[in-house]
Write an enzyme that holds these catalytic residues in place. Structure first.
Site, PDB file in Angstrom:
ATOM      1  N   CYS A 103       0.830  -1.204   0.000  1.00 26.88           N
ATOM      2  CA  CYS A 103       0.000   0.000   0.000  1.00 26.88           C
ATOM      3  C   CYS A 103       0.869   1.261   0.000  1.00 26.88           C
ATOM      4  O   CYS A 103       1.621   1.484  -0.936  1.00 26.88           O
ATOM      5  CB  CYS A 103      -0.987  -0.035   1.163  1.00 26.88           C
ATOM      6  SG  CYS A 103      -2.395   1.104   0.902  1.00 26.88           S
ATOM      7  N   HIS A 160      -4.584  -4.589  -0.322  1.00 28.12           N
ATOM      8  CA  HIS A 160      -4.462  -5.188   1.012  1.00 28.12           C
ATOM      9  C   HIS A 160      -4.907  -6.652   1.053  1.00 28.12           C
ATOM     10  O   HIS A 160      -5.899  -6.995   1.695  1.00 28.12           O
ATOM     11  CB  HIS A 160      -5.286  -4.388   2.019  1.00 28.12           C
ATOM     12  CG  HIS A 160      -4.695  -3.062   2.381  1.00 28.12           C
ATOM     13  ND1 HIS A 160      -3.590  -2.931   3.196  1.00 28.12           N
ATOM     14  CD2 HIS A 160      -5.048  -1.815   2.025  1.00 28.12           C
ATOM     15  CE1 HIS A 160      -3.287  -1.657   3.338  1.00 28.12           C
ATOM     16  NE2 HIS A 160      -4.149  -0.956   2.634  1.00 28.12           N
ATOM     17  N   GLU A 187      -3.637  -8.793   2.786  1.00 33.45           N
ATOM     18  CA  GLU A 187      -3.429  -9.265   4.162  1.00 33.45           C
ATOM     19  C   GLU A 187      -4.610  -8.964   5.076  1.00 33.45           C
ATOM     20  O   GLU A 187      -4.657  -9.461   6.216  1.00 33.45           O
ATOM     21  CB  GLU A 187      -2.157  -8.632   4.745  1.00 33.45           C
ATOM     22  CG  GLU A 187      -2.297  -7.236   5.331  1.00 33.45           C
ATOM     23  CD  GLU A 187      -2.344  -6.123   4.284  1.00 33.45           C
ATOM     24  OE1 GLU A 187      -2.468  -4.945   4.668  1.00 33.45           O
ATOM     25  OE2 GLU A 187      -2.260  -6.435   3.076  1.00 33.45           O
TER      26      GLU A 187
END
Length: 308
Positions: free
Chosen positions: A142, A235, A237
């Site tokens: 990011c 993202h 994760e």
């Protein structure tokens, strides 16, 4: 092999509860192998939540990994206790003489600032340069990805009219890439950012290859072979609830925010979101760790030697 983290790190119990194989430091020293050394430069405000998110993905690897938590020294965390930082983190100054097989640089809530206005930008520049000689492979995420691609290639970020926010379909542009081994042709990825990098700016640099892209949200993942770097602008994760947590935080604070795209079932925020990106998140990090294992020197001190 499981991930090796301090026995008392809050993430330990969470990961065990989820079924992630976690190895205590006591158990790890009994094994006569060299664990992969991976550092996590955590720039996020809620450091404990971010630790769990990345440790979950790293811990799914069949290899033994020793995770080192790192923070910038020139910035005081407001949302994580000093006791936690002192117990589990080292500043970059404290680890800069070490070598790492892999290094993750997270996002940070400073997207709307020019890079040079970020209070710790000078330290970030030093860290980016340091990864060239002390890290075998870097995963930038990011804002960390935007900052890194700007530092190394001057690829600019562009402000969006409204927040890119939700779960979006992405396309696999390079099925033969070692990082996309096992990926389907299209897949879902959570997006949460106020800025973007653009394909036309990336295409000016022939050493950068776009691996994932969304018709709606643009570039997602870029690989740089020479620097052995990945730039992930979204993202993978994220937890199942992360986008919802951000949405309700802004709603409760009176911040104008649209409901995250294609996230809540039937666009009903009272319903529990379904995680549709978990498997590909594990694939990406598993492929990254496997590629590190296949290519990193056994002698840590040899890392970065061929780039000098």
């Amino acid at each position: 092999m499981p991930i090796r983290i301090p026995d008392t790190l809050p993430a330990f119990e969470t990961l065990v509860h989820e079924g992630v194989r976690v190895m205590t430091e006591t158990m790890a020293v009994r094994q006569d192998i060299r664990p992969l050394q991976i550092g996590l430069l955590n720039l996020m405000p809620n450091k404990i939540k971010t630790e769990v998110q990345f440790a979950r993905l790293i811990g799914a690897s069949p290899l033994q990994v020793e995770l080192t938590l790192v923070r910038v020294g020139g910035h005081k965390a407001k949302n994580t206790s000093e006791e936690h930082l002192l117990a589990f983190y080292q500043t970059w100054e404290e680890v800069k003489d070490r070598k790492f097989d892999g290094f993750i640089i997270t996002g940070a809530p400073v997207e709307n600032l020019a890079y040079e206005e970020v209070t710790y930008w000078n330290e970030m520049q030093q860290i980016f340069d340091w990864t060239e000689t002390n890290v075998h492979s870097t995963m930038n995420v990011c804002w960390g990805a935007m900052a890194a691609i700007y530092h190394f290639h001057k690829v600019p970020k562009h402000a969006l009219k409204e927040k890119a926010f939700g779960v979006y379909r992405h396309r696999n542009l390079s099925p033969a890439s070692v990082y996309l081994n096992g990926f389907s042709d299209d897949f879902q990825v959570p997006v949460s950012r106020w800025t973007e990098v653009r394909r036309r700016d990336i295409e000016k640099h022939p050493d950068l290859e776009i691996l994932m892209e969304s018709d709606e949200m643009g570039v997602c993942l870029v690989h740089e072979k020479r620097g052995n770097r990945l730039y992930m602008f979204n993202h993978v994760e994220y937890d199942s609830t992360s986008l919802g947590d951000e949405y309700f935080r802004d709603v409760n604070s009176g911040v104008p925010i649209k409901m995250p795209h294609d996230y809540f079932p039937h666009n009903d925020p009272t319903l529990t979101p379904l995680n549709r990106w978990r498997s590909h998140a594990h694939l990406l990090f598993g492929n990254w760790i496997n590629e590190i294992y296949q290519t990193t020197p056994y002698d840590l001190q040899e890392i970065g030697v061929d780039r000098r």
